[in-house]
Design a protein around this motif. Structure first.
Motif, PDB file in Angstrom:
ATOM      1  N   GLY A 170      -0.625 -11.206   1.411  1.00  0.00           N
ATOM      2  CA  GLY A 170      -0.355 -12.253   0.452  1.00  0.00           C
ATOM      3  C   GLY A 170      -1.269 -11.973  -0.639  1.00  0.00           C
ATOM      4  O   GLY A 170      -1.108 -12.946  -1.630  1.00  0.00           O
ATOM      5  N   HIS A 171      -2.055 -11.031  -0.849  1.00  0.00           N
ATOM      6  CA  HIS A 171      -2.588 -10.897  -2.241  1.00  0.00           C
ATOM      7  C   HIS A 171      -2.007 -10.351  -3.378  1.00  0.00           C
ATOM      8  O   HIS A 171      -1.092  -9.617  -3.001  1.00  0.00           O
ATOM      9  N   HIS A 172      -2.144 -10.992  -4.451  1.00  0.00           N
ATOM     10  CA  HIS A 172      -1.423 -10.150  -5.684  1.00  0.00           C
ATOM     11  C   HIS A 172      -2.468  -9.899  -6.874  1.00  0.00           C
ATOM     12  O   HIS A 172      -2.398  -8.737  -7.349  1.00  0.00           O
ATOM     13  N   ALA A 173      -3.391 -10.787  -6.979  1.00  0.00           N
ATOM     14  CA  ALA A 173      -4.519 -10.287  -7.853  1.00  0.00           C
ATOM     15  C   ALA A 173      -5.628  -9.142  -7.417  1.00  0.00           C
ATOM     16  O   ALA A 173      -6.540  -9.957  -6.792  1.00  0.00           O
ATOM     17  N   ILE A 174      -5.337  -8.001  -7.235  1.00  0.00           N
ATOM     18  CA  ILE A 174      -6.270  -6.986  -6.727  1.00  0.00           C
ATOM     19  C   ILE A 174      -6.750  -6.093  -7.723  1.00  0.00           C
ATOM     20  O   ILE A 174      -6.365  -5.792  -8.422  1.00  0.00           O
ATOM     21  N   ALA A 175      -8.388  -6.499  -7.591  1.00  0.00           N
ATOM     22  CA  ALA A 175      -9.030  -5.368  -8.704  1.00  0.00           C
ATOM     23  C   ALA A 175      -9.399  -4.154  -7.834  1.00  0.00           C
ATOM     24  O   ALA A 175      -9.561  -4.132  -6.575  1.00  0.00           O
ATOM     25  N   HIS A 176      -9.917  -3.135  -8.675  1.00  0.00           N
ATOM     26  CA  HIS A 176     -10.296  -2.023  -8.052  1.00  0.00           C
ATOM     27  C   HIS A 176     -11.821  -1.498  -8.871  1.00  0.00           C
ATOM     28  O   HIS A 176     -11.837  -1.718 -10.071  1.00  0.00           O
ATOM     29  N   ILE A 177     -12.790  -1.372  -7.920  1.00  0.00           N
ATOM     30  CA  ILE A 177     -13.900  -0.854  -8.652  1.00  0.00           C
ATOM     31  C   ILE A 177     -13.953   0.684  -8.180  1.00  0.00           C
ATOM     32  O   ILE A 177     -14.150   1.130  -7.044  1.00  0.00           O
ATOM     33  N   VAL A 226      -4.162  -1.021  -0.485  1.00  0.00           N
ATOM     34  CA  VAL A 226      -3.251  -2.039  -1.444  1.00  0.00           C
ATOM     35  C   VAL A 226      -2.202  -2.483  -0.900  1.00  0.00           C
ATOM     36  O   VAL A 226      -1.819  -3.892  -0.546  1.00  0.00           O
ATOM     37  N   ASP A 227      -1.537  -1.918   0.008  1.00  0.00           N
ATOM     38  CA  ASP A 227      -0.380  -2.177   0.669  1.00  0.00           C
ATOM     39  C   ASP A 227      -0.603  -3.334   1.767  1.00  0.00           C
ATOM     40  O   ASP A 227       0.085  -4.415   2.068  1.00  0.00           O
ATOM     41  N   HIS A 228      -1.767  -2.917   2.610  1.00  0.00           N
ATOM     42  CA  HIS A 228      -2.427  -3.865   3.382  1.00  0.00           C
ATOM     43  C   HIS A 228      -2.836  -5.338   2.871  1.00  0.00           C
ATOM     44  O   HIS A 228      -2.657  -6.211   3.296  1.00  0.00           O
ATOM     45  N   LEU A 229      -3.345  -5.202   1.519  1.00  0.00           N
ATOM     46  CA  LEU A 229      -3.785  -6.355   1.139  1.00  0.00           C
ATOM     47  C   LEU A 229      -2.627  -7.304   0.602  1.00  0.00           C
ATOM     48  O   LEU A 229      -2.694  -8.439   0.675  1.00  0.00           O
ATOM     49  N   VAL A 230      -1.692  -6.474  -0.079  1.00  0.00           N
ATOM     50  CA  VAL A 230      -0.363  -7.229  -0.468  1.00  0.00           C
ATOM     51  C   VAL A 230       0.392  -7.806   0.793  1.00  0.00           C
ATOM     52  O   VAL A 230       0.670  -8.972   0.709  1.00  0.00           O
TER      53      VAL A 230
END
Length: 322
Positions: free
Chosen positions: A181-188, A174-178
């Motif tokens: 520049g990502h904010h709307a991050i989902a988890h499966i 999640v830290d990497h994705l943020v």
């Protein structure tokens, strides 16, 4: 006089265990002459066996004076990460002069049967990969033979645990994705397993730390490509797609990617997808998946080391996660 529960049939080890009021695993230990049972318990089990008319195998009785140097390993043949672990366990065992005995877990051969098979092969210690056995069962087994769990968090001192910090791994994703520049991050997620729960917790913790509580979205998934496909199908029904998706493992991630691409969603341009495990499939050029390595070889080395140290009565430094 104790009598066999089934008239006219030859008593089994399970009959002896039931009549003696102990586990089948403990009876197996007694008959094999292995460590783990008191003299009183041994005498009681043999007395019950004699009363039932149970006769141990003569060859096994002769062999009980010699060590097998066998390490039993349970694995799910459909789990690619388990295959990597087994390869590492084999290499580590070879270096120490031990052999491994494999017992597979599947739809028609559950973990209980897999463990019983290993005990029947006189394995001196058991290494259980991704075990789903309950704590009482694990404690019972550990009273008879050293147990090492790989990839499973359990609150007991009777077994050794080797695992990665799954919650920390998802936080790093999640830290990497943020950072991208990502904010709307989902988890499966991966279902009810403790590993899945740890990874869900890591996802939630990281999202909250980045003040993205309102963007937390967890979808039911699993460990296979089909699970990822179904979860992605649910994503596609949303009014708005997330810009990034974290998944339980790499195979689930591949299923997500395949479904999104078939629906005309560009990956990673429109939706970034991240996996977990660093499986061989994640390294294919056509996929080139962002993932978290669990260092299978290192976990395998620690598992074998823990098993042998228990057997040989030598304990070095320990740690629960790597």
């Amino acid at each position: 006089m104790i009598k066999s529960g089934t008239s006219g049939t030859r008593p089994t080890m399970a009959d002896v265990a039931a009549a003696a009021g102990v586990s089948k695993a403990l009876v197996s230990i007694v008959f094999r002459g292995a460590a783990g049972a008191s003299d009183t318990t041994r005498a009681h089990v043999y007395q019950v066996a004699d009363e039932l008319g149970y006769r141990t195998n003569r060859t096994a009785s002769l062999l009980k004076l010699h060590r097998t140097r066998h390490l039993g390993v349970t694995m799910n043949v459909r789990n690619a990460f388990h295959a990597e672990l087994v390869e590492g366990i084999q290499e580590a065992a070879d270096r120490e002069g031990y052999q491994i005995v494999l017992s597979t877990v599947g739809a028609r051969h559950d973990e209980h049967r897999a463990v019983e098979t290993l005990l029947e092969f006189r394995c001196e210690s058991l290494i259980l990969l991704g075990s789903g056995l309950g704590k009482p069962t694990l404690d019972d087994l550990a009273a008879s033979v050293p147990i090492v769990l790989v990839g499973r968090r359990v609150a007991t001192d009777s077994v050794d645990v080797v695992r990665t910090a799954d919650d920390k791994g998802l936080r790093l994703v999640v830290d990497h994705l943020v950072a991208l520049g990502h904010h709307a991050i989902a988890h499966i997620d991966g279902g009810r397993h403790t590993i899945s729960a740890d990874r869900r917790r890591g996802y939630r913790t990281a999202m909250r730390r980045h003040h993205e509580d309102h963007n937390v979205r967890i979808l039911a998934g699993g460990s296979g490509e089909a699970d990822g496909w179904q979860a992605a199908d649910e994503l596609l029904r949303l009014d708005r797609l997330p810009t990034a998706v974290t998944t339980f493992n790499d195979h689930c991630a591949v299923g997500v990617i395949d479904r999104l691409v078939r629906a005309g969603v560009a990956v990673p341009e429109a939706v970034s997808v991240a996996g977990y495990d660093n499986a061989p499939i994640a390294q294919f050029a056509a996929i080139n998946l962002t993932t978290v390595s669990q260092e299978a070889a290192i976990q395998a080395q620690w598992a074998v080391r823990a098993a042998i140290e228990r057997l040989e009565g030598v304990r070095h430094d320990t740690r629960e996660s790597i």
